[in-house]
Design a protein around this motif. Structure first.
Motif, PDB file in Angstrom:
ATOM      1  N   MET A 191       0.838  -1.204   0.000  1.00  0.00           N
ATOM      2  CA  MET A 191       0.000   0.000   0.000  1.00  0.00           C
ATOM      3  C   MET A 191       0.875   1.257   0.000  1.00  0.00           C
ATOM      4  O   MET A 191       0.584   2.227  -0.710  1.00  0.00           O
ATOM      5  CB  MET A 191      -0.942  -0.006   1.212  1.00  0.00           C
ATOM      6  N   VAL A 192       1.950   1.243   0.767  1.00  0.00           N
ATOM      7  CA  VAL A 192       2.865   2.385   0.796  1.00  0.00           C
ATOM      8  C   VAL A 192       3.537   2.546  -0.567  1.00  0.00           C
ATOM      9  O   VAL A 192       3.702   3.671  -1.062  1.00  0.00           O
ATOM     10  CB  VAL A 192       3.912   2.219   1.933  1.00  0.00           C
ATOM     11  N   ALA A 193       3.896   1.455  -1.210  1.00  0.00           N
ATOM     12  CA  ALA A 193       4.520   1.523  -2.536  1.00  0.00           C
ATOM     13  C   ALA A 193       3.544   2.118  -3.554  1.00  0.00           C
ATOM     14  O   ALA A 193       3.925   2.963  -4.376  1.00  0.00           O
ATOM     15  CB  ALA A 193       4.979   0.138  -2.966  1.00  0.00           C
ATOM     16  N   ILE A 194       2.299   1.704  -3.510  1.00  0.00           N
ATOM     17  CA  ILE A 194       1.278   2.243  -4.422  1.00  0.00           C
ATOM     18  C   ILE A 194       1.073   3.727  -4.153  1.00  0.00           C
ATOM     19  O   ILE A 194       1.004   4.535  -5.082  1.00  0.00           O
ATOM     20  CB  ILE A 194      -0.052   1.458  -4.273  1.00  0.00           C
ATOM     21  N   TRP A 195       0.994   4.100  -2.875  1.00  0.00           N
ATOM     22  CA  TRP A 195       0.821   5.512  -2.510  1.00  0.00           C
ATOM     23  C   TRP A 195       2.001   6.352  -2.993  1.00  0.00           C
ATOM     24  O   TRP A 195       1.822   7.439  -3.535  1.00  0.00           O
ATOM     25  CB  TRP A 195       0.661   5.622  -0.998  1.00  0.00           C
ATOM     26  N   ALA A 196       3.216   5.844  -2.805  1.00  0.00           N
ATOM     27  CA  ALA A 196       4.412   6.578  -3.236  1.00  0.00           C
ATOM     28  C   ALA A 196       4.439   6.738  -4.753  1.00  0.00           C
ATOM     29  O   ALA A 196       4.781   7.807  -5.274  1.00  0.00           O
ATOM     30  CB  ALA A 196       5.667   5.857  -2.752  1.00  0.00           C
ATOM     31  N   LYS A 197       4.057   5.706  -5.472  1.00  0.00           N
ATOM     32  CA  LYS A 197       4.023   5.774  -6.934  1.00  0.00           C
ATOM     33  C   LYS A 197       2.977   6.800  -7.390  1.00  0.00           C
ATOM     34  O   LYS A 197       3.207   7.574  -8.315  1.00  0.00           O
ATOM     35  CB  LYS A 197       3.711   4.401  -7.523  1.00  0.00           C
ATOM     36  N   HIS A 198       1.840   6.811  -6.696  1.00  0.00           N
ATOM     37  CA  HIS A 198       0.792   7.790  -7.021  1.00  0.00           C
ATOM     38  C   HIS A 198       1.283   9.219  -6.774  1.00  0.00           C
ATOM     39  O   HIS A 198       1.077  10.109  -7.605  1.00  0.00           O
ATOM     40  CB  HIS A 198      -0.458   7.507  -6.181  1.00  0.00           C
ATOM     41  N   LYS A 199       1.915   9.461  -5.632  1.00  0.00           N
ATOM     42  CA  LYS A 199       2.441  10.796  -5.316  1.00  0.00           C
ATOM     43  C   LYS A 199       3.483  11.229  -6.352  1.00  0.00           C
ATOM     44  O   LYS A 199       3.522  12.393  -6.753  1.00  0.00           O
ATOM     45  CB  LYS A 199       3.051  10.820  -3.911  1.00  0.00           C
ATOM     46  N   GLU A 200       4.312  10.302  -6.800  1.00  0.00           N
ATOM     47  CA  GLU A 200       5.320  10.613  -7.823  1.00  0.00           C
ATOM     48  C   GLU A 200       4.638  11.017  -9.134  1.00  0.00           C
ATOM     49  O   GLU A 200       5.042  11.990  -9.774  1.00  0.00           O
ATOM     50  CB  GLU A 200       6.212   9.398  -8.055  1.00  0.00           C
ATOM     51  N   LYS A 201       3.596  10.297  -9.503  1.00  0.00           N
ATOM     52  CA  LYS A 201       2.869  10.608 -10.737  1.00  0.00           C
ATOM     53  C   LYS A 201       2.207  11.985 -10.645  1.00  0.00           C
ATOM     54  O   LYS A 201       2.251  12.771 -11.587  1.00  0.00           O
ATOM     55  CB  LYS A 201       1.819   9.537 -11.020  1.00  0.00           C
ATOM     56  N   VAL A 202       1.600  12.286  -9.504  1.00  0.00           N
ATOM     57  CA  VAL A 202       0.963  13.590  -9.305  1.00  0.00           C
ATOM     58  C   VAL A 202       2.003  14.702  -9.390  1.00  0.00           C
ATOM     59  O   VAL A 202       1.785  15.731 -10.046  1.00  0.00           O
ATOM     60  CB  VAL A 202       0.211  13.629  -7.951  1.00  0.00           C
ATOM     61  N   ALA A 203       3.154  14.514  -8.768  1.00  0.00           N
ATOM     62  CA  ALA A 203       4.217  15.522  -8.808  1.00  0.00           C
ATOM     63  C   ALA A 203       4.713  15.725 -10.245  1.00  0.00           C
ATOM     64  O   ALA A 203       4.928  16.862 -10.683  1.00  0.00           O
ATOM     65  CB  ALA A 203       5.370  15.102  -7.906  1.00  0.00           C
ATOM     66  N   ARG A 204       4.875  14.641 -11.001  1.00  0.00           N
ATOM     67  CA  ARG A 204       5.325  14.741 -12.398  1.00  0.00           C
ATOM     68  C   ARG A 204       4.303  15.506 -13.239  1.00  0.00           C
ATOM     69  O   ARG A 204       4.658  16.371 -14.046  1.00  0.00           O
ATOM     70  CB  ARG A 204       5.565  13.354 -12.977  1.00  0.00           C
ATOM     71  N   LEU A 205       3.017  15.225 -13.039  1.00  0.00           N
ATOM     72  CA  LEU A 205       1.967  15.927 -13.782  1.00  0.00           C
ATOM     73  C   LEU A 205       1.947  17.414 -13.435  1.00  0.00           C
ATOM     74  O   LEU A 205       1.735  18.260 -14.304  1.00  0.00           O
ATOM     75  CB  LEU A 205       0.595  15.303 -13.503  1.00  0.00           C
ATOM     76  N   GLN A 206       2.181  17.726 -12.158  1.00  0.00           N
ATOM     77  CA  GLN A 206       2.224  19.136 -11.763  1.00  0.00           C
ATOM     78  C   GLN A 206       3.393  19.847 -12.436  1.00  0.00           C
ATOM     79  O   GLN A 206       3.252  20.978 -12.892  1.00  0.00           O
ATOM     80  CB  GLN A 206       2.334  19.259 -10.244  1.00  0.00           C
ATOM     81  N   VAL A 207       4.535  19.209 -12.513  1.00  0.00           N
ATOM     82  CA  VAL A 207       5.703  19.808 -13.165  1.00  0.00           C
ATOM     83  C   VAL A 207       5.420  20.016 -14.652  1.00  0.00           C
ATOM     84  O   VAL A 207       5.723  21.075 -15.210  1.00  0.00           O
ATOM     85  CB  VAL A 207       6.957  18.930 -12.952  1.00  0.00           C
ATOM     86  N   GLU A 208       4.830  19.018 -15.299  1.00  0.00           N
ATOM     87  CA  GLU A 208       4.514  19.149 -16.728  1.00  0.00           C
ATOM     88  C   GLU A 208       3.517  20.272 -16.973  1.00  0.00           C
ATOM     89  O   GLU A 208       3.678  21.064 -17.903  1.00  0.00           O
ATOM     90  CB  GLU A 208       3.963  17.826 -17.266  1.00  0.00           C
ATOM     91  N   THR A 209       2.490  20.345 -16.144  1.00  0.00           N
ATOM     92  CA  THR A 209       1.483  21.392 -16.292  1.00  0.00           C
ATOM     93  C   THR A 209       2.099  22.761 -16.083  1.00  0.00           C
ATOM     94  O   THR A 209       1.829  23.705 -16.836  1.00  0.00           O
ATOM     95  CB  THR A 209       0.333  21.173 -15.284  1.00  0.00           C
ATOM     96  N   THR A 210       2.950  22.879 -15.076  1.00  0.00           N
ATOM     97  CA  THR A 210       3.618  24.149 -14.813  1.00  0.00           C
ATOM     98  C   THR A 210       4.517  24.532 -15.978  1.00  0.00           C
ATOM     99  O   THR A 210       4.553  25.697 -16.389  1.00  0.00           O
ATOM    100  CB  THR A 210       4.444  24.054 -13.508  1.00  0.00           C
ATOM    101  N   ALA A 211       5.227  23.561 -16.547  1.00  0.00           N
ATOM    102  CA  ALA A 211       6.107  23.831 -17.679  1.00  0.00           C
ATOM    103  C   ALA A 211       5.300  24.299 -18.889  1.00  0.00           C
ATOM    104  O   ALA A 211       5.690  25.249 -19.580  1.00  0.00           O
ATOM    105  CB  ALA A 211       6.916  22.585 -18.022  1.00  0.00           C
ATOM    106  N   GLU A 212       4.175  23.644 -19.158  1.00  0.00           N
ATOM    107  CA  GLU A 212       3.329  24.052 -20.284  1.00  0.00           C
ATOM    108  C   GLU A 212       2.789  25.465 -20.063  1.00  0.00           C
ATOM    109  O   GLU A 212       2.777  26.282 -20.980  1.00  0.00           O
ATOM    110  CB  GLU A 212       2.168  23.076 -20.460  1.00  0.00           C
ATOM    111  N   HIS A 213       2.342  25.740 -18.847  1.00  0.00           N
ATOM    112  CA  HIS A 213       1.796  27.056 -18.521  1.00  0.00           C
ATOM    113  C   HIS A 213       2.879  28.126 -18.665  1.00  0.00           C
ATOM    114  O   HIS A 213       2.628  29.203 -19.200  1.00  0.00           O
ATOM    115  CB  HIS A 213       1.226  27.040 -17.105  1.00  0.00           C
ATOM    116  N   THR A 214       4.077  27.809 -18.202  1.00  0.00           N
ATOM    117  CA  THR A 214       5.185  28.754 -18.287  1.00  0.00           C
ATOM    118  C   THR A 214       5.544  29.025 -19.746  1.00  0.00           C
ATOM    119  O   THR A 214       5.777  30.176 -20.124  1.00  0.00           O
ATOM    120  CB  THR A 214       6.406  28.208 -17.526  1.00  0.00           C
ATOM    121  N   ALA A 215       5.578  27.993 -20.563  1.00  0.00           N
ATOM    122  CA  ALA A 215       5.891  28.164 -21.984  1.00  0.00           C
ATOM    123  C   ALA A 215       4.815  29.006 -22.669  1.00  0.00           C
ATOM    124  O   ALA A 215       5.121  29.874 -23.500  1.00  0.00           O
ATOM    125  CB  ALA A 215       6.017  26.802 -22.661  1.00  0.00           C
ATOM    126  N   GLU A 216       3.563  28.772 -22.315  1.00  0.00           N
ATOM    127  CA  GLU A 216       2.463  29.550 -22.897  1.00  0.00           C
ATOM    128  C   GLU A 216       2.579  31.026 -22.500  1.00  0.00           C
ATOM    129  O   GLU A 216       2.421  31.912 -23.339  1.00  0.00           O
ATOM    130  CB  GLU A 216       1.135  28.971 -22.403  1.00  0.00           C
TER     131      GLU A 216
END
Length: 108
Positions: free
Chosen positions: A23-48
């Motif tokens: 369960m901790v491994a699944i939670w950690a993987k989920h948090k990593e995915k959320v953080a990656r999506l936030q970085v990508e969204t921020t990068a797209e917004h910054t480029a725009e």
């Protein structure tokens, strides 16, 4: 505690850790995915935003060039040019602004 109680506790603890670790491994993987999506969204917004700023800077530079040309041209009648621009705007757009001549007559 007796030896029998420890004997019962060992499998219970093993089951709890056996369920908790995945369960901790699944939670950690989920948090990593959320953080990656936030970085990508921020990068797209910054480029725009950067593209919007670049476009706005280009428009402002174009306007400054026109103003520099107006100011540096010798013998250039600025008032006449402004009136000519207003006249062409009046023909291009319906009733946006008042030519200086009309405003002067009304104020007189």
């Amino acid at each position: 505690m007796s030896a029998q109680a420890f004997g019962i506790m060992i499998p219970i603890v093993a089951i709890i850790f056996g369920c908790t670790i995945p369960m901790v491994a699944i939670w950690a993987k989920h948090k990593e995915k959320v953080a990656r999506l936030q970085v990508e969204t921020t990068a797209e917004h910054t480029a725009e935003k950067a593209a919007q700023y670049a476009s706005q800077v280009q428009r402002l530079e174009d306007r400054v060039q026109v103003l520099e040309r107006i100011v540096t041209d010798k013998g250039y009648d600025v008032a006449t040019q402004i009136e000519a621009l207003r006249d062409t705007r009046a023909h291009d757009q319906s009733d946006h602004g008042v030519p200086l001549e009309i405003a002067r007559k009304e104020n007189a």
